[in-house]
Design a protein around this motif. Structure first.
Motif, PDB file in Angstrom:
ATOM      1  N   VAL A  73       1.030  -1.145   0.053  1.00 41.42           N
ATOM      2  CA  VAL A  73      -0.138   0.119   0.091  1.00 41.42           C
ATOM      3  C   VAL A  73       1.032   1.315  -0.129  1.00 41.42           C
ATOM      4  O   VAL A  73       0.825   2.213  -0.917  1.00 41.42           O
ATOM      5  CB  VAL A  73      -1.041  -0.025   1.168  1.00 41.42           C
ATOM      6  N   ARG A  74       1.860   1.265   0.996  1.00 41.39           N
ATOM      7  CA  ARG A  74       2.819   2.367   0.876  1.00 41.39           C
ATOM      8  C   ARG A  74       3.578   2.621  -0.302  1.00 41.39           C
ATOM      9  O   ARG A  74       3.563   3.658  -0.751  1.00 41.39           O
ATOM     10  CB  ARG A  74       3.763   2.306   1.869  1.00 41.39           C
TER      11      ARG A  74
ATOM     12  N   ARG B  78       1.188   3.637  -3.272  1.00 38.54           N
ATOM     13  CA  ARG B  78       0.660   5.102  -2.657  1.00 38.54           C
ATOM     14  C   ARG B  78       1.729   6.053  -3.235  1.00 38.54           C
ATOM     15  O   ARG B  78       1.540   7.291  -3.718  1.00 38.54           O
ATOM     16  CB  ARG B  78       0.282   5.394  -1.456  1.00 38.54           C
TER      17      ARG B  78
ATOM     18  N   LEU C 182       0.772   9.984  -3.884  1.00 33.45           N
ATOM     19  CA  LEU C 182      -0.596  10.423  -3.456  1.00 33.45           C
ATOM     20  C   LEU C 182      -0.084  10.590  -1.743  1.00 33.45           C
ATOM     21  O   LEU C 182       0.281   9.703  -1.038  1.00 33.45           O
ATOM     22  CB  LEU C 182      -1.488   9.262  -3.230  1.00 33.45           C
TER      23      LEU C 182
ATOM     24  N   VAL D 261      -1.182  10.510   2.250  1.00 31.97           N
ATOM     25  CA  VAL D 261      -2.081   9.496   2.922  1.00 31.97           C
ATOM     26  C   VAL D 261      -3.775  10.173   2.837  1.00 31.97           C
ATOM     27  O   VAL D 261      -4.485   9.397   2.917  1.00 31.97           O
ATOM     28  CB  VAL D 261      -1.399   9.336   4.356  1.00 31.97           C
TER      29      VAL D 261
ATOM     30  N   GLU E 150      -5.019  11.848   0.672  1.00 32.18           N
ATOM     31  CA  GLU E 150      -5.840  11.766  -0.587  1.00 32.18           C
ATOM     32  C   GLU E 150      -6.379  10.314  -0.817  1.00 32.18           C
ATOM     33  O   GLU E 150      -7.395   9.944  -1.370  1.00 32.18           O
ATOM     34  CB  GLU E 150      -5.004  12.234  -1.543  1.00 32.18           C
ATOM     35  N   LEU E 151      -5.276   9.329  -0.371  1.00 30.81           N
ATOM     36  CA  LEU E 151      -5.615   7.955  -0.356  1.00 30.81           C
ATOM     37  C   LEU E 151      -7.016   7.834   0.446  1.00 30.81           C
ATOM     38  O   LEU E 151      -7.735   7.024   0.100  1.00 30.81           O
ATOM     39  CB  LEU E 151      -4.556   7.040   0.010  1.00 30.81           C
TER      40      LEU E 151
ATOM     41  N   ARG F 105      -9.743   8.835  -1.180  1.00 33.35           N
ATOM     42  CA  ARG F 105     -10.390   7.960  -2.503  1.00 33.35           C
ATOM     43  C   ARG F 105     -11.201   6.615  -2.081  1.00 33.35           C
ATOM     44  O   ARG F 105     -11.985   6.380  -2.597  1.00 33.35           O
ATOM     45  CB  ARG F 105      -9.222   7.616  -3.364  1.00 33.35           C
TER      46      ARG F 105
ATOM     47  N   VAL G 265      -4.978   4.484   7.786  1.00 34.32           N
ATOM     48  CA  VAL G 265      -4.187   4.145   6.349  1.00 34.32           C
ATOM     49  C   VAL G 265      -2.690   4.066   6.986  1.00 34.32           C
ATOM     50  O   VAL G 265      -1.830   3.104   6.479  1.00 34.32           O
ATOM     51  CB  VAL G 265      -4.322   5.056   5.346  1.00 34.32           C
TER      52      VAL G 265
ATOM     53  N   GLU H  32      -0.261   0.946   6.743  1.00 34.72           N
ATOM     54  CA  GLU H  32       1.080   0.948   5.952  1.00 34.72           C
ATOM     55  C   GLU H  32       2.273   0.410   6.942  1.00 34.72           C
ATOM     56  O   GLU H  32       3.275  -0.141   6.515  1.00 34.72           O
ATOM     57  CB  GLU H  32       1.409   2.408   5.430  1.00 34.72           C
TER      58      GLU H  32
ATOM     59  N   PHE I  55      -8.799  -0.374  -0.873  1.00 33.78           N
ATOM     60  CA  PHE I  55      -7.400   0.098  -1.186  1.00 33.78           C
ATOM     61  C   PHE I  55      -7.079  -0.232  -2.597  1.00 33.78           C
ATOM     62  O   PHE I  55      -6.529   0.713  -3.495  1.00 33.78           O
ATOM     63  CB  PHE I  55      -6.333  -0.806  -0.399  1.00 33.78           C
TER      64      PHE I  55
ATOM     65  N   LEU J 260      -6.497   2.688  -5.274  1.00 29.82           N
ATOM     66  CA  LEU J 260      -4.864   2.742  -5.916  1.00 29.82           C
ATOM     67  C   LEU J 260      -4.966   2.201  -7.412  1.00 29.82           C
ATOM     68  O   LEU J 260      -3.752   2.224  -8.025  1.00 29.82           O
ATOM     69  CB  LEU J 260      -3.949   2.024  -5.159  1.00 29.82           C
TER      70      LEU J 260
END
Length: 85
Positions: free
Chosen positions: A18-19, A22, A27, A29, A31-32, A35, A48, A52, A66, A70
């Protein structure tokens, strides 16, 4: 299910991916998390970040959110092991 790493027990396996994803999408954190909220998630930016770093567990629906946020496949969030993956 815990994974040992760097002196602590990791509580999920998708955090590093994920990290990485991203950051490669540039992006923040926040903004993720936004989303993911649009996809139906209730996770905050703090949640989040905790995922991560491996200090928070992940629910199966969070994995879906996720992936949607993403723009990757769910399987892209999981580590690969062995020659068949």
């Amino acid at each position: 299910y815990h994974i040992q790493g760097r002196g602590m027990k990791k509580k999920n396996v998708i955090g590093p991916a994920v990290r990485r994803l991203r950051l490669s999408a540039s992006l923040p954190v926040e903004e993720l998390a936004a989303r993911m909220a649009r996809a139906g998630s209730t996770l905050t930016a703090k949640d989040v970040a905790a995922i991560e770093t491996g200090i928070r567990r992940v629910k199966d629906m969070d994995v879906l959110h996720f992936a949607q946020a993403l723009q990757v496949r769910m399987k892209d969030l999981y580590p690969r092991h062995g020659p068949t993956d």
